[in-house]
Design a protein around this motif. Structure first.
Motif, PDB file in Angstrom:
ATOM      1  N   ALA A   1       0.808  -1.231   0.000  1.00  0.00           N
ATOM      2  CA  ALA A   1       0.000   0.000   0.000  1.00  0.00           C
ATOM      3  C   ALA A   1       0.840   1.280   0.000  1.00  0.00           C
ATOM      4  O   ALA A   1       0.307   2.368   0.214  1.00  0.00           O
ATOM      5  N   LYS A   2       2.133   1.151  -0.240  1.00  0.00           N
ATOM      6  CA  LYS A   2       2.985   2.341  -0.319  1.00  0.00           C
ATOM      7  C   LYS A   2       3.680   2.407  -1.676  1.00  0.00           C
ATOM      8  O   LYS A   2       3.610   1.474  -2.474  1.00  0.00           O
ATOM      9  N   SER A   3       4.362   3.516  -1.932  1.00  0.00           N
ATOM     10  CA  SER A   3       5.141   3.652  -3.158  1.00  0.00           C
ATOM     11  C   SER A   3       6.440   2.874  -3.025  1.00  0.00           C
ATOM     12  O   SER A   3       7.028   2.821  -1.941  1.00  0.00           O
ATOM     13  N   PRO A   4       6.918   2.271  -4.116  1.00  0.00           N
ATOM     14  CA  PRO A   4       8.275   1.693  -4.073  1.00  0.00           C
ATOM     15  C   PRO A   4       9.278   2.778  -3.682  1.00  0.00           C
ATOM     16  O   PRO A   4       9.258   3.877  -4.228  1.00  0.00           O
ATOM     17  N   GLU A   5      10.136   2.452  -2.742  1.00  0.00           N
ATOM     18  CA  GLU A   5      11.110   3.406  -2.219  1.00  0.00           C
ATOM     19  C   GLU A   5      12.489   3.085  -2.779  1.00  0.00           C
ATOM     20  O   GLU A   5      12.970   1.957  -2.646  1.00  0.00           O
ATOM     21  N   ALA A   6      13.126   4.071  -3.384  1.00  0.00           N
ATOM     22  CA  ALA A   6      14.466   3.863  -3.933  1.00  0.00           C
ATOM     23  C   ALA A   6      15.475   3.678  -2.805  1.00  0.00           C
ATOM     24  O   ALA A   6      15.518   4.473  -1.865  1.00  0.00           O
ATOM     25  N   LEU A   7      16.271   2.620  -2.907  1.00  0.00           N
ATOM     26  CA  LEU A   7      17.332   2.379  -1.924  1.00  0.00           C
ATOM     27  C   LEU A   7      18.692   2.798  -2.491  1.00  0.00           C
ATOM     28  O   LEU A   7      19.400   3.589  -1.896  1.00  0.00           O
ATOM     29  N   PHE A   8      19.054   2.209  -3.618  1.00  0.00           N
ATOM     30  CA  PHE A   8      20.371   2.470  -4.192  1.00  0.00           C
ATOM     31  C   PHE A   8      20.296   2.496  -5.717  1.00  0.00           C
ATOM     32  O   PHE A   8      19.490   1.803  -6.315  1.00  0.00           O
ATOM     33  N   VAL A   9      21.188   3.304  -6.303  1.00  0.00           N
ATOM     34  CA  VAL A   9      21.498   3.222  -7.722  1.00  0.00           C
ATOM     35  C   VAL A   9      22.995   3.019  -7.821  1.00  0.00           C
ATOM     36  O   VAL A   9      23.767   3.787  -7.248  1.00  0.00           O
ATOM     37  N   MET A  10      23.406   1.971  -8.517  1.00  0.00           N
ATOM     38  CA  MET A  10      24.833   1.675  -8.641  1.00  0.00           C
ATOM     39  C   MET A  10      25.204   1.558 -10.103  1.00  0.00           C
ATOM     40  O   MET A  10      24.462   0.966 -10.890  1.00  0.00           O
ATOM     41  N   THR A  11      26.331   2.128 -10.468  1.00  0.00           N
ATOM     42  CA  THR A  11      26.721   2.155 -11.865  1.00  0.00           C
ATOM     43  C   THR A  11      28.100   1.549 -12.132  1.00  0.00           C
ATOM     44  O   THR A  11      28.374   1.139 -13.255  1.00  0.00           O
ATOM     45  N   LEU A  12      28.972   1.523 -11.138  1.00  0.00           N
ATOM     46  CA  LEU A  12      30.352   1.087 -11.376  1.00  0.00           C
ATOM     47  C   LEU A  12      30.624  -0.287 -10.791  1.00  0.00           C
ATOM     48  O   LEU A  12      30.187  -0.601  -9.684  1.00  0.00           O
ATOM     49  N   ASN A  13      31.403  -1.086 -11.526  1.00  0.00           N
ATOM     50  CA  ASN A  13      31.803  -2.394 -11.032  1.00  0.00           C
ATOM     51  C   ASN A  13      32.533  -2.240  -9.706  1.00  0.00           C
ATOM     52  O   ASN A  13      33.422  -1.399  -9.581  1.00  0.00           O
ATOM     53  N   GLY A  14      32.135  -3.026  -8.717  1.00  0.00           N
ATOM     54  CA  GLY A  14      32.762  -2.941  -7.411  1.00  0.00           C
ATOM     55  C   GLY A  14      32.106  -1.947  -6.474  1.00  0.00           C
ATOM     56  O   GLY A  14      32.504  -1.822  -5.314  1.00  0.00           O
ATOM     57  N   ASP A  15      31.090  -1.228  -6.975  1.00  0.00           N
ATOM     58  CA  ASP A  15      30.365  -0.280  -6.120  1.00  0.00           C
ATOM     59  C   ASP A  15      29.865  -0.972  -4.863  1.00  0.00           C
ATOM     60  O   ASP A  15      29.386  -2.102  -4.907  1.00  0.00           O
ATOM     61  N   GLU A  16      29.963  -0.273  -3.747  1.00  0.00           N
ATOM     62  CA  GLU A  16      29.331  -0.711  -2.507  1.00  0.00           C
ATOM     63  C   GLU A  16      28.619   0.503  -1.935  1.00  0.00           C
ATOM     64  O   GLU A  16      29.220   1.575  -1.829  1.00  0.00           O
ATOM     65  N   LYS A  17      27.337   0.324  -1.575  1.00  0.00           N
ATOM     66  CA  LYS A  17      26.586   1.446  -1.009  1.00  0.00           C
ATOM     67  C   LYS A  17      25.923   0.991   0.279  1.00  0.00           C
ATOM     68  O   LYS A  17      25.594  -0.175   0.454  1.00  0.00           O
ATOM     69  N   LYS A  18      25.712   1.947   1.179  1.00  0.00           N
ATOM     70  CA  LYS A  18      25.146   1.634   2.488  1.00  0.00           C
ATOM     71  C   LYS A  18      24.151   2.692   2.893  1.00  0.00           C
ATOM     72  O   LYS A  18      24.374   3.895   2.659  1.00  0.00           O
ATOM     73  N   LYS A  19      23.046   2.223   3.495  1.00  0.00           N
ATOM     74  CA  LYS A  19      22.017   3.132   4.004  1.00  0.00           C
ATOM     75  C   LYS A  19      21.506   2.531   5.292  1.00  0.00           C
ATOM     76  O   LYS A  19      20.683   1.629   5.297  1.00  0.00           O
TER      77      LYS A  19
END
Lengths: 111, 114
Positions: A41-59
């Protein structure tokens, strides 16, 4: 791999468990890899966008890694909480900017 | 609320009727996308706009479907002569750029065709 594939399809964990999901995608003509969290019942929430090989993201307790050469991304949740219960979608960015989604991983976290 | 909004949230219609959905994107975003999600599937791309120009349409978008974005702001998606197979969640998203930019989604319109 022709399409975006996610595994597992569903996952049930206890509060406090750490968990991870897999997203596999075609490695050729790669533009970007997106992760979303979608609660009912909610909108999909963006977590991460990754573009480069080896990218690591944290939230917060959520992190993601990207391997564009072999065509996969992992999403990790540390110390799962009931509010993490949702469907986690990954999507490959297309050449026109449209997203090509997997079927999602449905996570249920029991208190 | 400055997010993406969609109306109505739910629509129940009889087979053969026409329906129209509206999407209001984030105001400064020039790209607007429509997706459809059916049970057990991930969202599937239907079409997108760059400002008022409709630049790409998926094979999923049959002749009964038409989308407009007349002034480059809000968009409408119309389905003519609805069929039971059109029952789905219709999602709208907007972004400010291209494939590497985040797309922000609205809550969707749930269509049920009886």
């Amino acid at each position: 791999i022709l399409n975006v594939e996610q595994s597992p399809q569903s996952l049930h964990v206890q509060e406090g468990d750490s968990t991870n999901f897999t997203c596999s995608f075609p490695s050729s003509n790669f533009y970007a890899l997106h992760w979303y969290r979608w609660e009912t019942a909610k909108s999909p929430e963006a977590l991460f966008v990754m573009t480069l090989n080896g990218d690591e993201k944290k939230k917060g307790r959520i992190s993601a890694t990207l391997n564009t050469k072999e065509g996969y991304s992992y999403l990790y949740i540390k110390g799962s909480q009931p509010e993490d219960s949702a469907t986690y979608l990954c999507a490959r960015g297309g050449s026109q900017g449209n997203l090509i989604f997997g079927k999602g991983t449905k996570l249920s976290v029991k208190p | 609320d400055t997010g993406v909004s969609q109306n109505p949230r739910h629509k129940i219609t009889k087979r053969g009727q026409n329906v129209t959905f509206r999407c209001d994107p984030i105001s400064e975003h020039n790209r607007l996308y429509w997706y459809r999600q059916t049970l057990g599937q991930g969202p599937e791309f239907l079409t997108y706009f760059q400002n008022e120009a409709q630049l790409e349409k998926s094979r999923l978008l049959s002749d009964r479907f038409s989308a407009e974005r007349p002034k480059g702001s809000f968009s409408t998606l119309e389905i003519q002569r609805t069929e039971q197979g059109d029952s789905a969640m219709y999602l709208c998203a907007s972004s400010s750029g291209y494939g590497g930019d985040t797309q922000y989604f609205g809550p969707g319109t749930r269509l049920t065709v009886l």
